[in-house]
Design a protein around this motif. Structure first.
Motif, mmCIF file in Angstrom:
data_model
loop_
_atom_site.group_PDB
_atom_site.id
_atom_site.type_symbol
_atom_site.label_atom_id
_atom_site.label_comp_id
_atom_site.label_asym_id
_atom_site.label_seq_id
_atom_site.Cartn_x
_atom_site.Cartn_y
_atom_site.Cartn_z
ATOM 1 N N ALA A 263 2.028 4.997 8.234
ATOM 2 C CA ALA A 263 3.458 4.737 8.071
ATOM 3 C C ALA A 263 4.276 5.723 8.871
ATOM 4 O O ALA A 263 5.251 5.369 9.531
ATOM 5 N N MET A 264 3.902 7.001 8.827
ATOM 6 C CA MET A 264 4.645 8.017 9.560
ATOM 7 C C MET A 264 4.574 7.789 11.060
ATOM 8 O O MET A 264 5.455 8.174 11.804
ATOM 9 N N ALA A 265 3.524 7.135 11.517
ATOM 10 C CA ALA A 265 3.394 6.827 12.935
ATOM 11 C C ALA A 265 4.059 5.510 13.303
ATOM 12 O O ALA A 265 4.074 5.123 14.461
ATOM 13 N N GLY A 266 4.583 4.814 12.266
ATOM 14 C CA GLY A 266 5.190 3.521 12.521
ATOM 15 C C GLY A 266 4.168 2.430 12.706
ATOM 16 O O GLY A 266 4.488 1.337 13.136
ATOM 17 N N ALA A 267 2.914 2.677 12.392
ATOM 18 C CA ALA A 267 1.869 1.680 12.595
ATOM 19 C C ALA A 267 1.925 0.649 11.475
ATOM 20 O O ALA A 267 2.373 0.922 10.377
ATOM 21 N N PRO A 268 1.435 -0.580 11.717
ATOM 22 C CA PRO A 268 0.908 -1.030 12.987
ATOM 23 C C PRO A 268 2.006 -1.564 13.905
ATOM 24 O O PRO A 268 2.947 -2.133 13.444
ATOM 25 N N GLY B 5 4.226 -0.068 15.743
ATOM 26 C CA GLY B 5 5.520 0.576 15.801
ATOM 27 C C GLY B 5 5.385 2.031 16.146
ATOM 28 O O GLY B 5 4.303 2.581 16.227
ATOM 29 N N ALA B 6 6.520 2.662 16.336
ATOM 30 C CA ALA B 6 6.515 4.088 16.638
ATOM 31 C C ALA B 6 7.727 4.729 16.008
ATOM 32 O O ALA B 6 8.822 4.671 16.539
ATOM 33 N N GLY B 7 7.505 5.333 14.834
ATOM 34 C CA GLY B 7 8.564 6.085 14.187
ATOM 35 C C GLY B 7 9.727 5.225 13.737
ATOM 36 O O GLY B 7 9.593 4.048 13.500
ATOM 37 N N PRO B 8 10.925 5.825 13.661
ATOM 38 C CA PRO B 8 12.084 5.124 13.124
ATOM 39 C C PRO B 8 12.470 3.880 13.901
ATOM 40 O O PRO B 8 13.079 2.983 13.342
ATOM 41 N N ALA B 9 12.178 3.835 15.177
ATOM 42 C CA ALA B 9 12.540 2.653 15.951
ATOM 43 C C ALA B 9 11.897 1.400 15.398
ATOM 44 O O ALA B 9 12.414 0.293 15.563
ATOM 45 N N ALA B 10 10.766 1.551 14.727
ATOM 46 C CA ALA B 10 10.073 0.388 14.176
ATOM 47 C C ALA B 10 10.891 -0.288 13.093
ATOM 48 O O ALA B 10 10.688 -1.457 12.795
ATOM 49 N N ALA B 11 11.825 0.449 12.495
ATOM 50 C CA ALA B 11 12.636 -0.142 11.431
ATOM 51 C C ALA B 11 13.539 -1.237 11.949
ATOM 52 O O ALA B 11 14.037 -2.050 11.188
ATOM 53 N N ARG B 12 13.741 -1.299 13.255
ATOM 54 C CA ARG B 12 14.624 -2.301 13.808
ATOM 55 C C ARG B 12 13.872 -3.538 14.262
ATOM 56 O O ARG B 12 14.465 -4.455 14.819
ATOM 57 N N ARG B 13 12.569 -3.555 14.039
ATOM 58 C CA ARG B 13 11.779 -4.711 14.464
ATOM 59 C C ARG B 13 11.077 -5.322 13.269
ATOM 60 O O ARG B 13 10.525 -4.631 12.428
ATOM 61 N N PRO B 14 11.094 -6.662 13.141
ATOM 62 C CA PRO B 14 10.334 -7.288 12.080
ATOM 63 C C PRO B 14 8.848 -7.035 12.280
ATOM 64 O O PRO B 14 8.374 -6.953 13.405
ATOM 65 N N GLU C 79 0.841 -1.199 0.000
ATOM 66 C CA GLU C 79 0.000 0.000 0.000
ATOM 67 C C GLU C 79 0.878 1.251 0.000
ATOM 68 O O GLU C 79 0.624 2.216 -0.734
ATOM 69 N N LEU C 80 1.900 1.220 0.831
ATOM 70 C CA LEU C 80 2.778 2.380 0.956
ATOM 71 C C LEU C 80 3.549 2.641 -0.339
ATOM 72 O O LEU C 80 3.598 3.779 -0.828
ATOM 73 N N LEU C 81 4.135 1.592 -0.918
ATOM 74 C CA LEU C 81 4.899 1.765 -2.153
ATOM 75 C C LEU C 81 4.007 2.196 -3.308
ATOM 76 O O LEU C 81 4.400 3.027 -4.137
ATOM 77 N N ALA C 82 2.793 1.643 -3.375
ATOM 78 C CA ALA C 82 1.869 2.044 -4.435
ATOM 79 C C ALA C 82 1.494 3.511 -4.302
ATOM 80 O O ALA C 82 1.335 4.226 -5.299
ATOM 81 N N ASP D 16 9.864 -7.416 6.811
ATOM 82 C CA ASP D 16 10.607 -6.349 7.483
ATOM 83 C C ASP D 16 10.510 -5.010 6.755
ATOM 84 O O ASP D 16 11.060 -4.022 7.224
ATOM 85 N N TRP D 17 9.845 -4.983 5.620
ATOM 86 C CA TRP D 17 9.862 -3.778 4.801
ATOM 87 C C TRP D 17 9.040 -2.633 5.369
ATOM 88 O O TRP D 17 9.470 -1.481 5.319
ATOM 89 N N PHE D 18 7.853 -2.926 5.873
ATOM 90 C CA PHE D 18 6.974 -1.834 6.269
ATOM 91 C C PHE D 18 7.561 -0.944 7.359
ATOM 92 O O PHE D 18 7.575 0.283 7.218
ATOM 93 N N PRO D 19 8.069 -1.514 8.455
ATOM 94 C CA PRO D 19 8.656 -0.617 9.465
ATOM 95 C C PRO D 19 9.873 0.136 8.943
ATOM 96 O O PRO D 19 10.083 1.291 9.307
ATOM 97 N N LEU D 20 10.652 -0.507 8.070
ATOM 98 C CA LEU D 20 11.831 0.159 7.528
ATOM 99 C C LEU D 20 11.430 1.300 6.597
ATOM 100 O O LEU D 20 11.961 2.412 6.691
ATOM 101 N N LEU D 21 10.475 1.059 5.714
ATOM 102 C CA LEU D 21 10.021 2.110 4.811
ATOM 103 C C LEU D 21 9.327 3.229 5.571
ATOM 104 O O LEU D 21 9.436 4.401 5.208
ATOM 105 N N SER D 22 8.621 2.873 6.635
ATOM 106 C CA SER D 22 7.984 3.892 7.459
ATOM 107 C C SER D 22 9.021 4.826 8.054
ATOM 108 O O SER D 22 8.858 6.055 8.056
ATOM 109 N N ALA D 23 10.103 4.225 8.552
ATOM 110 C CA ALA D 23 11.165 5.044 9.142
ATOM 111 C C ALA D 23 11.852 5.893 8.075
ATOM 112 O O ALA D 23 12.206 7.049 8.320
ATOM 113 N N ALA D 24 12.017 5.322 6.872
ATOM 114 C CA ALA D 24 12.681 6.063 5.796
ATOM 115 C C ALA D 24 11.890 7.300 5.402
ATOM 116 O O ALA D 24 12.460 8.303 4.961
#
Length: 354
Positions: A324-329, A331-340, A266-269, A296-304
């Protein structure tokens, strides 16, 4: 070193030593198993609507199959065109020009396989000399497909933008998990090439180079590729068995398999093919590389996205971007990029395309 080349067609002069379908010419030292792969990959039947007495205009309008299959023993990129009758006036002849490389990145450079659509390097007629020289690296791309052309193609029809997340999810899931082909039915092979380009540009380039595809196959269930395109009057099982065998998107008929769309798709589209490369580059800067697992892509792209605020403005205030900007679901921001972010995948079932 460049590409090894092969020509395959029905002709009088070729490697077999007798008239008929054969390799008309080839570069030296191509392994027999690679030649068999080329022969299988480039097999061509015209659409069912093409009559045996087709005129030159009808033959020229037949779908073109630009196909690509990566492999450790040689990646194959080929262009196949229907030519009508052979030297004996037997109808059903086609001409395949195939390139083989052991190092696609070295030989194509930054060009993606689908960008060779319409390239001037593709031959269409047999030759008298059965020995072909190597084609130099970095051959001329067609110049017909790029990120802007893919973006314009999607923007021209709201239904394309609506189906894109499901199509992207299906292709990536088939490549990385279920090993299941995605079949795309489109009005012609040019539209199919634009779809394949759009998917390629939305993926990280390393994964795009691993995506096998064909812009046209008359019997897509016989093509063991990641994304197989065909036309409405091809031999496609549109019943329950067909939808059970592979994920199917019949765009002219407005019908597609049921696919549980992943948040990253959804985010990439929403970001689109024009800007997706910049988003993946920002993601790679966060981790040093792009994870191979799409979970692992969604939290990483959200952080990016936090590094690329302009992309968020381009994407608009859609819920997917906001989440995505909120790191959902979860997650919270860039820290979500470090979690699958493991996502459940749904089984494909037929559904209408809205």
């Amino acid at each position: 070193m460049g590409f090894q080349q092969l020509y395959y067609t029905s002709c009088e002069v070729g490697l077999s030593g007798f008239p008929g379908f054969q390799f008309n010419a080839a570069s030296d030292d191509i392994p027999p198993e690679v030649m068999r792969r080329v022969e299988t990959l480039t097999a061509y039947d015209p659409p069912g609507s093409v009559p045996y007495n087709a005129d030159a205009q009808t033959i020229a309008a037949c779908p073109v199959n630009l196909c690509y299959e990566p492999a450790d023993n040689g990646s194959v990129l080929a262009n196949v065109v229907f030519v009508g009758s052979d030297y004996s006036n037997r109808f059903g002849n086609y001409f395949a020009h195939a390139l083989v490389t052991a190092d696609l990145v070295a030989d194509l450079g930054t060009t993606l396989p689908i960008e060779m659509w319409g390239s001037p390097i593709w031959a269409r007629t047999p030759v008298g000399d059965t020995r072909l020289a190597h084609l130099p690296s970095r051959p001329a791309a067609g110049g017909l497909l790029d990120r802007a052309a893919a973006g314009d193609f999607l923007a021209a029809d709201r239904r394309r933008r609506e189906v894109l997340p499901a199509l992207l999810t299906a292709v990536v899931t088939g490549m990385t998990g279920q090993r299941r082909s995605t079949v795309l039915i489109e009005r012609d092979s040019e539209a199919a090439a634009h779809w394949i380009a759009a998917i390629s540009y939305l993926l990280p380039s390393s994964l795009a180079r691993r995506m096998s595809f064909a812009t046209y196959h008359h019997r897509p269930s016989f093509a063991d590729l990641d994304l197989v395109a065909t036309v409405p009057d091809a031999d496609v099982d549109r019943g329950a068995n067909g939808f059970a065998s592979f994920v199917q998107f019949d765009l002219p008929a407005g019908r597609a398999s049921e696919v549980r769309v992943e948040p990253w798709a959804e985010l990439l589209a929403r970001i689109g093919p024009v800007e997706a490369g910049e988003l993946w580059a920002a993601a790679a800067r966060l981790t040093g590389d792009v994870p191979h697992e799409p979970d692992d892509w969604f939290p990483l792209l959200s952080a990016a996205l936090f590094d690329l605020r302009d992309l968020v403005k381009e994407a608009g205030p859609a819920d997917v971007v906001a989440s995505a900007m909120a790191g959902a679901p979860g997650g919270a921001g860039p820290a979500a990029a470090r979690r699958p972010a493991a996502r459940a995948r749904g089984r494909a079932q037929p559904r209408p395309v809205q």
